[in-house]
Design a protein around this motif. Structure first.
Motif, short mmCIF file in Angstrom:
data_model
loop_
_atom_site.label_atom_id
_atom_site.label_comp_id
_atom_site.label_asym_id
_atom_site.label_seq_id
_atom_site.Cartn_x
_atom_site.Cartn_y
_atom_site.Cartn_z
N ALA A 9 -3.27 0.54 -4.37
CA ALA A 9 -2.88 0.73 -2.88
C ALA A 9 -4.16 0.11 -2.34
N GLY A 10 -5.27 0.61 -2.72
CA GLY A 10 -6.89 0.09 -2.29
C GLY A 10 -6.92 -1.22 -2.28
N GLY A 64 1.58 6.84 -6.74
CA GLY A 64 0.26 7.16 -7.30
C GLY A 64 -0.48 6.36 -7.98
N ASP A 65 -0.27 5.01 -7.45
CA ASP A 65 -1.09 3.98 -8.00
C ASP A 65 -2.18 3.63 -6.92
N SER A 66 -3.43 4.53 -7.00
CA SER A 66 -4.48 4.39 -6.11
C SER A 66 -5.16 3.03 -5.93
N TRP A 67 -5.20 2.57 -7.25
CA TRP A 67 -6.14 1.14 -7.49
C TRP A 67 -5.34 0.16 -6.81
N SER A 89 0.89 -1.40 -0.11
CA SER A 89 -0.02 0.13 0.19
C SER A 89 0.78 1.18 -0.13
N GLU A 103 1.02 3.86 -3.15
CA GLU A 103 0.55 5.24 -2.80
C GLU A 103 1.63 6.23 -3.07
#
Length: 189
Positions: free
Chosen positions: A176-177, A171-174, A164, A168
């Motif tokens: 990380a989520g 910038g890879d929020s998908w 995560s 983050e």
């Protein structure tokens, strides 16, 4: 149910099974190749079970450190994938400790992953003594009173937390989520 979720919801599985299933949630993983590599690394350790734990710990340390050995990779995403660490011979100390634990388990040794504020370790104990294999590979020494033993679920949690953070940071929020969602499936309180 997906592989990771199925393993995460049950009893504590072998470390390699859960960490390989974790990696497969994000990318293609050749599980058979990783299993074969772990078996290959375990072969020189067969016959050590039930013997001198100092010798077993030294052989585990040698597997990580020599011929050709592994390097610590504390910052990359790939360093947190068990299969990638086996292939590239570089991994996060958590993953290197998991490799030592799994290799020892396959050779019949009772090896556990431990951590302390100073790093990650594979440990073999006989009730009176604990022999540590330093997977952090920086020469730091662990305070024996700060050591904590980890199950496969806790290792997966720590790896997912690291993923995560790394996702983050780029910038890879998908992804990380996705790592946060998988953490929520682990039976940790």
């Amino acid at each position: 149910m997906e592989g990771f979720t199925r393993l995460a919801c049950g009893g504590c599985p072998p470390v390699a099974d859960l960490l390989l299933a974790l990696a497969a949630e994000f990318r293609d993983v050749d599980t058979a190749a990783a299993d074969a590599r772990l078996d290959e690394l375990a072969l020189p350790l067969f016959g050590l079970a039930g013997g001198d734990l100092r010798t077993a710990a030294a052989r585990l340390a040698s597997m990580l450190d020599t011929d050709p050995g592994f390097d610590a990779d504390r910052s990359s995403v790939a360093g947190l994938w068990l299969d990638s660490a086996l292939e590239s011979r570089a991994g996060h100390p958590l993953v290197l400790a998991a490799i030592a634990c799994e290799v020892g388990r396959r050779a019949g040794l009772d090896v556990h992953v431990l951590s302390a504020p100073t790093g990650w370790y594979a440990g073999l104990g006989d009730g009176d003594r604990l022999w540590l294999v330093d997977a952090t590979m920086d020469g730091s020494q662990a305070d024996p009173w700060s050591l904590r033993r980890h199950c496969a679920h806790e290792l997966a949690f720590a790896a997912l937390l690291g993923l995560s953070e790394r996702y983050e940071r780029v910038g890879d929020s998908w992804r990380a989520g996705r790592a946060a969602l998988l953490r929520s499936r682990l039976p940790l309180r």
